[in-house]
Design a protein around this motif. Sequence first.
Motif, PDB file in Angstrom:
ATOM      1  N   GLN A  23       0.841  -1.185   0.000  1.00  0.00           N
ATOM      2  CA  GLN A  23       0.000   0.000   0.000  1.00  0.00           C
ATOM      3  C   GLN A  23       0.883   1.244   0.000  1.00  0.00           C
ATOM      4  O   GLN A  23       2.081   1.170   0.266  1.00  0.00           O
ATOM      5  CB  GLN A  23      -0.918  -0.026   1.231  1.00  0.00           C
ATOM      6  CG  GLN A  23      -1.833  -1.233   1.289  1.00  0.00           C
ATOM      7  CD  GLN A  23      -2.835  -1.248   0.155  1.00  0.00           C
ATOM      8  OE1 GLN A  23      -3.182  -0.213  -0.383  1.00  0.00           O
ATOM      9  NE2 GLN A  23      -3.302  -2.429  -0.211  1.00  0.00           N
ATOM     10  N   PRO A  24       0.305   2.409  -0.258  1.00  0.00           N
ATOM     11  CA  PRO A  24       1.101   3.640  -0.285  1.00  0.00           C
ATOM     12  C   PRO A  24       1.820   3.889   1.033  1.00  0.00           C
ATOM     13  O   PRO A  24       1.365   3.458   2.093  1.00  0.00           O
ATOM     14  CB  PRO A  24       0.043   4.720  -0.542  1.00  0.00           C
ATOM     15  CG  PRO A  24      -1.067   4.005  -1.233  1.00  0.00           C
ATOM     16  CD  PRO A  24      -1.087   2.636  -0.631  1.00  0.00           C
ATOM     17  N   ALA A  25       2.948   4.590   0.934  1.00  0.00           N
ATOM     18  CA  ALA A  25       3.735   4.875   2.132  1.00  0.00           C
ATOM     19  C   ALA A  25       2.936   5.723   3.103  1.00  0.00           C
ATOM     20  O   ALA A  25       2.066   6.501   2.727  1.00  0.00           O
ATOM     21  CB  ALA A  25       5.022   5.599   1.739  1.00  0.00           C
ATOM     22  N   GLY A  26       3.277   5.586   4.380  1.00  0.00           N
ATOM     23  CA  GLY A  26       2.640   6.395   5.414  1.00  0.00           C
ATOM     24  C   GLY A  26       1.692   5.594   6.269  1.00  0.00           C
ATOM     25  O   GLY A  26       1.118   4.605   5.817  1.00  0.00           O
ATOM     26  N   PRO A  27       1.511   5.994   7.512  1.00  0.00           N
ATOM     27  CA  PRO A  27       0.619   5.274   8.425  1.00  0.00           C
ATOM     28  C   PRO A  27      -0.836   5.586   8.126  1.00  0.00           C
ATOM     29  O   PRO A  27      -1.143   6.521   7.399  1.00  0.00           O
ATOM     30  CB  PRO A  27       1.014   5.848   9.790  1.00  0.00           C
ATOM     31  CG  PRO A  27       1.411   7.252   9.447  1.00  0.00           C
ATOM     32  CD  PRO A  27       2.108   7.173   8.113  1.00  0.00           C
ATOM     33  N   PRO A  28      -1.747   4.802   8.692  1.00  0.00           N
ATOM     34  CA  PRO A  28      -3.164   5.153   8.553  1.00  0.00           C
ATOM     35  C   PRO A  28      -3.454   6.428   9.331  1.00  0.00           C
ATOM     36  O   PRO A  28      -2.696   6.828  10.203  1.00  0.00           O
ATOM     37  CB  PRO A  28      -3.884   3.949   9.174  1.00  0.00           C
ATOM     38  CG  PRO A  28      -2.887   3.393  10.138  1.00  0.00           C
ATOM     39  CD  PRO A  28      -1.542   3.622   9.514  1.00  0.00           C
ATOM     40  N   SER A  29      -4.561   7.079   9.003  1.00  0.00           N
ATOM     41  CA  SER A  29      -4.932   8.257   9.777  1.00  0.00           C
ATOM     42  C   SER A  29      -5.286   7.820  11.192  1.00  0.00           C
ATOM     43  O   SER A  29      -5.682   6.688  11.425  1.00  0.00           O
ATOM     44  CB  SER A  29      -6.117   8.982   9.123  1.00  0.00           C
ATOM     45  OG  SER A  29      -7.241   8.130   9.052  1.00  0.00           O
ATOM     46  N   VAL A  30      -5.123   8.723  12.124  1.00  0.00           N
ATOM     47  CA  VAL A  30      -5.296   8.404  13.534  1.00  0.00           C
ATOM     48  C   VAL A  30      -6.370   9.296  14.140  1.00  0.00           C
ATOM     49  O   VAL A  30      -6.371  10.509  13.936  1.00  0.00           O
ATOM     50  CB  VAL A  30      -3.965   8.576  14.298  1.00  0.00           C
ATOM     51  CG1 VAL A  30      -4.161   8.395  15.782  1.00  0.00           C
ATOM     52  CG2 VAL A  30      -2.929   7.595  13.774  1.00  0.00           C
ATOM     53  N   TRP A 262       4.943   1.449   9.743  1.00  0.00           N
ATOM     54  CA  TRP A 262       5.340   2.792  10.153  1.00  0.00           C
ATOM     55  C   TRP A 262       6.197   2.748  11.420  1.00  0.00           C
ATOM     56  O   TRP A 262       7.217   3.440  11.515  1.00  0.00           O
ATOM     57  CB  TRP A 262       4.108   3.663  10.402  1.00  0.00           C
ATOM     58  CG  TRP A 262       4.518   5.068  10.739  1.00  0.00           C
ATOM     59  CD1 TRP A 262       4.759   6.080   9.869  1.00  0.00           C
ATOM     60  CD2 TRP A 262       4.803   5.568  12.049  1.00  0.00           C
ATOM     61  NE1 TRP A 262       5.163   7.196  10.560  1.00  0.00           N
ATOM     62  CE2 TRP A 262       5.206   6.912  11.887  1.00  0.00           C
ATOM     63  CE3 TRP A 262       4.757   5.017  13.319  1.00  0.00           C
ATOM     64  CZ2 TRP A 262       5.553   7.705  12.970  1.00  0.00           C
ATOM     65  CZ3 TRP A 262       5.112   5.822  14.405  1.00  0.00           C
ATOM     66  CH2 TRP A 262       5.498   7.150  14.220  1.00  0.00           C
ATOM     67  N   ALA A 263       5.786   1.932  12.387  1.00  0.00           N
ATOM     68  CA  ALA A 263       6.524   1.861  13.650  1.00  0.00           C
ATOM     69  C   ALA A 263       7.943   1.345  13.441  1.00  0.00           C
ATOM     70  O   ALA A 263       8.896   1.858  14.039  1.00  0.00           O
ATOM     71  CB  ALA A 263       5.771   0.977  14.638  1.00  0.00           C
ATOM     72  N   LEU A 264       8.099   0.318  12.605  1.00  0.00           N
ATOM     73  CA  LEU A 264       9.435  -0.211  12.323  1.00  0.00           C
ATOM     74  C   LEU A 264      10.298   0.842  11.636  1.00  0.00           C
ATOM     75  O   LEU A 264      11.461   1.047  12.004  1.00  0.00           O
ATOM     76  CB  LEU A 264       9.349  -1.454  11.450  1.00  0.00           C
ATOM     77  CG  LEU A 264       8.754  -2.714  12.067  1.00  0.00           C
ATOM     78  CD1 LEU A 264       8.708  -3.834  11.037  1.00  0.00           C
ATOM     79  CD2 LEU A 264       9.530  -3.175  13.299  1.00  0.00           C
ATOM     80  N   LYS A 265       9.714   1.504  10.640  1.00  0.00           N
ATOM     81  CA  LYS A 265      10.467   2.511   9.894  1.00  0.00           C
ATOM     82  C   LYS A 265      10.853   3.685  10.782  1.00  0.00           C
ATOM     83  O   LYS A 265      12.005   4.151  10.761  1.00  0.00           O
ATOM     84  CB  LYS A 265       9.611   3.004   8.722  1.00  0.00           C
ATOM     85  CG  LYS A 265      10.314   3.979   7.791  1.00  0.00           C
ATOM     86  CD  LYS A 265      11.351   3.281   6.954  1.00  0.00           C
ATOM     87  CE  LYS A 265      11.926   4.220   5.896  1.00  0.00           C
ATOM     88  NZ  LYS A 265      12.979   3.569   5.078  1.00  0.00           N
ATOM     89  N   ALA A 266       9.909   4.156  11.585  1.00  0.00           N
ATOM     90  CA  ALA A 266      10.164   5.325  12.429  1.00  0.00           C
ATOM     91  C   ALA A 266      11.217   5.057  13.488  1.00  0.00           C
ATOM     92  O   ALA A 266      11.897   5.973  13.943  1.00  0.00           O
ATOM     93  CB  ALA A 266       8.864   5.773  13.090  1.00  0.00           C
TER      94      ALA A 266
END
Length: 310
Positions: A23-30, A262-266
């Motif tokens: 899926q596209p980069a970036g986390p889901p909205s929160v 996202w968590a792994l990347k961040a």
Amino acid sequence: MRFPRLPLVGLCSLVWATALVAQPAGPPSVIPHSVWQAKPPLGIPADAARRNKKAGDSLSFRELTVTVLQTLVDSSGEKPVDVARVRLATNGASEERVVREGSAFNWRGFHRAVVAIYGPGELGAGLVALEVATIASLPATIANASIAGGADMRLRIPHAISHVTLHHTGDSKPLTRADDPAQRLRNLQSWGASDRNWWDVPYHFLLDLDGRVFEGRDWHFQGETNTTYDPGGHFLISMIGNYDVQEPSVGQLEAIADLMAWALKANNLPIDRIGGHYNYAETGCPGKYLRRYLEDGTLRRMVQQRLNAR
């Protein structure tokens, strides 16, 4: 730090084949904490540690080691009181004390609180909830207190993320379309404060049936547990409901994978840092229907594809 507001990816109508498509980069909205909360988070940042320990176990923090030697019931007063016999040790000095549930005291530069002693029939039976902190990191109201106090006196413990760990809230009833997930979170927050002395919900992010992500406690601070594992360093993702009795949808798995990636990347972590609560404690959490996707590699494959696309 807050996630950028990006559109949710993954819908329940997707077929299983698309679950493995990056899926596209970036986390889901929160959904921010302020939107669902009944009350703002409590807690006081401090140089501290908090763990649940059984008799014979020790909590080590800085130069201090606290060992729970025994738990007892003191029946000498008007009402029985749970007490623990502990050994304190630091820099060659040691001392044994018998301390009451709910008490706090200072010893050689450290503040120590016995937040709870869980007896037979209670969740966490046999465990002692200990909190220790350097006196220098505390405000005077906490440092000079002789009582552990409630959720308003609990300490926010900073940590560096080293693992991304999946949970479920383990409610007695599954989450259904008739339920309001925000109300479930408010209930969890209230119960955690009154029954467990937690300064906020125990998890950093929580997901509902549609894979919507709700912000829980600030992920820069350690989460909570009713078991003996150390949640320090764990980025805690929890599914609202009971996944021993309900199965996750494709949309939920997509949202879990987005958040894990996202968590792994961040935090610059490898894929093998993904796990479930059961990997670190004697528990079935996050439920048998979520465990299968951890154990058969499905979630790791989904997460890896997301990482490869970034």
